[in-house]
Design an enzyme around this catalytic site. Structure first.
Site, PDB file in Angstrom:
ATOM      1  N   SER A  22     -48.104 -32.878 -22.577  1.00 59.82           N
ATOM      2  CA  SER A  22     -48.620 -32.293 -21.326  1.00 59.82           C
ATOM      3  C   SER A  22     -50.124 -32.515 -21.195  1.00 59.82           C
ATOM      4  CB  SER A  22     -48.334 -30.788 -21.299  1.00 59.82           C
ATOM      5  OG  SER A  22     -46.955 -30.567 -21.182  1.00 59.82           O
ATOM      6  N   ARG A  26     -52.441 -34.963 -18.367  1.00 54.42           N
ATOM      7  CA  ARG A  26     -53.548 -34.393 -17.579  1.00 54.42           C
ATOM      8  C   ARG A  26     -54.876 -35.051 -17.920  1.00 54.42           C
ATOM      9  NH1 ARG A  26     -49.222 -31.268 -17.984  1.00 54.42           N
ATOM     10  NH2 ARG A  26     -48.839 -29.583 -16.492  1.00 54.42           N
ATOM     11  N   ARG A 123     -33.436 -35.261 -10.546  1.00 54.19           N
ATOM     12  CA  ARG A 123     -34.129 -33.977 -10.761  1.00 54.19           C
ATOM     13  C   ARG A 123     -34.728 -33.438  -9.462  1.00 54.19           C
ATOM     14  NH1 ARG A 123     -37.586 -34.314 -16.126  1.00 54.19           N
ATOM     15  NH2 ARG A 123     -37.731 -32.087 -15.680  1.00 54.19           N
ATOM     16  N   SER A 168     -42.880 -23.058 -12.922  1.00 54.38           N
ATOM     17  CA  SER A 168     -42.939 -24.471 -13.298  1.00 54.38           C
ATOM     18  C   SER A 168     -44.381 -24.952 -13.321  1.00 54.38           C
ATOM     19  CB  SER A 168     -42.130 -25.316 -12.312  1.00 54.38           C
ATOM     20  OG  SER A 168     -42.550 -26.666 -12.378  1.00 54.38           O
ATOM     21  N   GLN A 170     -45.253 -27.979 -13.696  1.00 54.93           N
ATOM     22  CA  GLN A 170     -45.354 -29.236 -12.949  1.00 54.93           C
ATOM     23  C   GLN A 170     -45.593 -28.956 -11.469  1.00 54.93           C
ATOM     24  OE1 GLN A 170     -41.839 -31.464 -13.983  1.00 54.93           O
ATOM     25  NE2 GLN A 170     -42.522 -31.796 -16.079  1.00 54.93           N
ATOM     26  N   ASP A 315     -39.031 -25.959 -23.541  1.00 63.38           N
ATOM     27  CA  ASP A 315     -38.764 -27.265 -24.151  1.00 63.38           C
ATOM     28  C   ASP A 315     -38.226 -27.110 -25.581  1.00 63.38           C
ATOM     29  OD1 ASP A 315     -39.580 -28.512 -21.859  1.00 63.38           O
ATOM     30  OD2 ASP A 315     -41.559 -29.079 -22.611  1.00 63.38           O
TER      31      ASP A 315
END
Ligand code: S3P
Length: 432
Positions: A22, A26, A123, A168, A170, A315
């Site tokens: 992650s 970024r 998704r 979320s 994301q 996760d």
């Protein structure tokens, strides 16, 4: 590739982790948008993070690898001025790439089309399309604006105040990135805390961002290119934490792990299960706490994972389900319906494959029930092209009786190239 896993009498050594997935995404995206040049070290070698680099390069960003060893990147910031890509942006298996870049591209004055592999194309995207449209974006998706490919005609955006319907990171990050070039203020309110790497990095890079409780507010901002050393991925560490805690004869040291509190739920869950884990704090890297972990063989007991804890450990749930098979009592996992829309339907795939290995496990609409302890048996397992499931099954195989053969072992490379070599180094395991 079929990957063979055998139980091992001892599990011992020092684990080398890939850079956090992650934070890697970024570090590349934000430095690509910034003013100036930055060096990113320990960038994840995983295929997902490579997808982000490929897309950024297609958008005209100059990114060079420094030295022979992968992981050190020099990124020349485009100061928010990306170039129209000459081809469709392929995000591979990476939801983070597609959702974060959609937020960036919504305000760029050109046409972009984003797609990915079969899993990513199934998704849900309505969650980003609807609020981006509210901001004034022209963004469409397949099947009535619900699925990729997405088509974005970038243009001026206006800030909105948005209550997110799902926890979320994301989605939150997509909107904060859109807010970086929108007029006015973009405010997002979270249902439950999700990982906050975007907010932390935006703050460190000089964005005008206010963080209050479960809300983040961002205004149009220039970003300053910032050197970052990406910490080790705690979601990758989770496989070794469970492997060692559930193994009768194990001691592992895991160094340089990212310990952002929005990610350390896995440590809290395993400790509540009785796992012997020692944490020693290390330096802060780019606003992110880090440290070293030592984990040993432990007597595990059942636990409950539900409510606000879920986004913090989502996760890790497939491998925590493996831990629960070795824990005394019934472990309950609830409120985890988001797992159904990950790289695979992780509730169904985890339950199916662990049951196949002898687990006493029940599928619930929003989670699972796991009764332990049981003895797992090796066998032939399917990995469903899902990196985290493949690695969770490898841990199950290590703790099971007999040989386990996992189909699609190469999918571990999505987040953890070197996983099988690491397993081999800590045990004695070969390939089928
Ligand atoms: C990620 C957020 C999480 C996580 C994914 C990476 C990110 O998804 O499952 O692997 O980097 O923002 P959500 O968007 O569901 O939080």
């Amino acid at each position: 590739m079929r990957q063979r896993v055998l139980p091992s009498p001892r599990l011992e050594g020092t684990v080398v982790l890939p850079g956090d997935k992650s934070i890697s995404h970024r570090s590349a995206i934000l430095n690509a948008l910034a003013q100036g040049t930055a060096t990113v070290r320990n960038y994840s070698p995983g295929a997902d993070c490579t997808s982000t680099l490929r897309c950024l390069r297609a958008l005209g960003v100059r990114i060079q690898q420094e030295g022979a060893a992968p992981g050190t990147l020099v990124i020349e910031g485009a100061n928010h001025r990306l170039q129209e890509p000459a081809q469709v942006l392929n995000c591979g298996n990476s939801g983070t790439t597609l959702r974060l870049l959609s937020g960036v591209l919504a305000s760029q004055p050109f046409l972009s089309i984003l797609t990915g592999d079969a899993s990513l194309r199934s998704r849900p995207m309505a969650r980003i399309i609807a609020p981006l449209q509210q901001m004034g974006a022209s963004i469409q998706g397949r099947k009535g604006n619900t699925l990729p490919p997405l088509v974005i005609r970038g243009g001026p955006l206006s800030g909105i105040e948005y209550q997110m319907p799902v926890a979320s990171a994301q989605l939150k990050s997509c909107l904060l990135l859109a807010g970086l070039l929108a007029s006015g203020t973009t405010v997002v309110h979270e249902l439950a805390p999700s990982r906050d790497h975007t907010e932390q990095m935006l703050r460190v890079m000089g964005a005008r961002i206010d963080l209050r409780g479960r809300s983040a507010a961002v205004r149009a901002s220039e970003l300053q290119a910032t050197d970052i050393r990406v910490p080790g991925d705690i979601s990758a560490a989770a496989f070794w934490l469970v492997a060692a805690a559930a193994h009768p004869n194990a001691r592992l040291r895991i160094q340089g792990v990212g310990l952002n509190p929005t990610r350390t739920g896995v440590l809290d869950v395993l400790k509540a299960m009785g796992a012997v884990i020692t944490v020693s704090s290390g330096p802060e890297e780019g606003g992110e706490p880090t440290g070293d972990l030592v984990v040993e063989s432990s007597e595990l007991r059942a636990t409950e994972i539900s409510g606000e804890l879920v986004p913090n450990v989502q996760d890790e749930i497939p491998v925590l389900a493996v831990a629960a098979c070795f824990a005394r009592g019934t472990t309950t996992i609830r409120n985890a319906e988001e797992l159904r829309v990950k790289e695979s339907d992780r509730i169904h795939t985890t339950v199916t494959e662990l049951r196949h290995m002898g687990a006493d496990i029940e599928e619930l609409k929003d989670g699972m029930l796991i009764r332990g302890p049981v003895k797992l048996n090796g066998g032939a397992c399917r990995g469903y092209r899902d990196h985290r499931l493949v690695m969770a099954l490898a841990v199950a195989g290590l703790l099971a009786q007999g040989e386990t053969v996992i189909e699609g072992g190469e999918h571990a490379d999505v987040s953890y190239p070197g996983f099988w070599e690491q397993l081999h180094a800590l045990t004695r395991i070969g390939q089928a």
